[in-house]
Design a protein around this motif. Sequence first.
Motif, PDB file in Angstrom:
ATOM      1  N   SER A  15      58.124  46.934  81.256  1.00  0.00           N
ATOM      2  CA  SER A  15      57.679  45.543  81.336  1.00  0.00           C
ATOM      3  C   SER A  15      58.271  44.710  80.203  1.00  0.00           C
ATOM      4  N   ASN A  19      60.700  41.646  81.207  1.00  0.00           N
ATOM      5  CA  ASN A  19      60.256  40.275  80.926  1.00  0.00           C
ATOM      6  C   ASN A  19      60.909  39.674  79.690  1.00  0.00           C
ATOM      7  N   SER A  22      62.319  36.044  80.361  1.00  0.00           N
ATOM      8  CA  SER A  22      61.299  35.011  80.529  1.00  0.00           C
ATOM      9  C   SER A  22      60.557  34.744  79.219  1.00  0.00           C
ATOM     10  N   SER A  23      60.328  35.815  78.425  1.00  0.00           N
ATOM     11  CA  SER A  23      59.657  35.639  77.137  1.00  0.00           C
ATOM     12  C   SER A  23      60.524  34.833  76.175  1.00  0.00           C
ATOM     13  N   SER A 306      48.683  43.012  80.229  1.00  0.00           N
ATOM     14  CA  SER A 306      49.316  41.771  80.690  1.00  0.00           C
ATOM     15  C   SER A 306      48.637  40.552  80.077  1.00  0.00           C
ATOM     16  N   THR A 311      52.012  37.678  80.169  1.00  0.00           N
ATOM     17  CA  THR A 311      53.059  37.725  81.178  1.00  0.00           C
ATOM     18  C   THR A 311      52.579  38.515  82.381  1.00  0.00           C
TER      19      THR A 311
END
Length: 348
Positions: A15, A19, A22-23, A306, A311
């Motif tokens: 994860s 991600n 996007s982070s 999460s 996220t």
Amino acid sequence: MLSATTLTAVGAAYSLYYNNRSSTSQFNPNSMMFMNINSKVSAQVSQTIREHPEHEILYHESLSLLEADADSSGLYKNERRLEQTFTVLSNRDFNRLAKRQGRDPLSLKAEEAVALDSMYLKGLTPEYVDTSITLNANGASAEIEFIELKKYNVLNQATVYSTIVVSDELFAKLKPNANMKNIEAYGITNQDKAKTLTEALERMMPEEAKFTSFYSDYARGMEASGLIIFMGGFLGLVFLVATGSIIYFKQLTEANSDKSRYLILYKIGVKKSEIRKSVAKQVMFVFAMPLMAGIAHCTVALYALSGLMLTNLVVPVIICMGIYICIYLIYYFLTVNAYCKIVTNFKS
């Protein structure tokens, strides 16, 4: 326990890797941003970017920000006085950047304000809405009332303080006495591959310019998550092999002890194909129970994670579970075949 640990470790590690983009975009909505403290350096930046044709300039915006202090204890419901410095952005400049980044514009009037918080954590950071504070900018003061909280920022997080957007009228009122900052924001193509360009710009930037870039944070995130996913993957593989092997050898042990019972079934007319179906159902129950329990525990753990990571982990977790189940099925079919060979090892 082994299944739950495996899925949680691999899911969490993947994860972070999945991600990372996007982070990074969340904290660096602009490809590059810095304070314009030297016009010559700013001109060199534009020239350097143009010298790299692989990175087309999507936009270049020059913004004026101001810094203001405020007693923010009311935001945190704290009775003690809590001084905080805010970066104040005008409604007009916000809309300029928001348009470039594909976000909705704002329309603020009088003392209305909107907070931008890309690091929002429910219960830990203020909600802002329906609260008010007084901004102080070197003698000039203005009371503002927050009407909305945006869980993103149009400015790179490491270059500015906590950001608020105010109406153009209020910004003009504070501007004459405030500490002003001129910001240069760039959007470029292939920002995740801008290693050479970013290194060139970092060499020419003074420290006080607070230069930030998408690529720098993206590269650091990839390095960190790459190491974590290797460790998580290795740990998950070890636990997966342990889980499959434990069940595999346990079933083979039972097969040797049950061989005489299956011989009796065969002698009374039960076909080998029917025996195989019976074995498959029996072994499926043994494999399915720990898998279902592991998935249930993993789902709860990653749901909590999460929330901490701010996220959505659904896609990477589903991918990890899919791969895990595929490998798990291989152990299942190997076990069924080995079990059948043992219990049907008699003459037709």
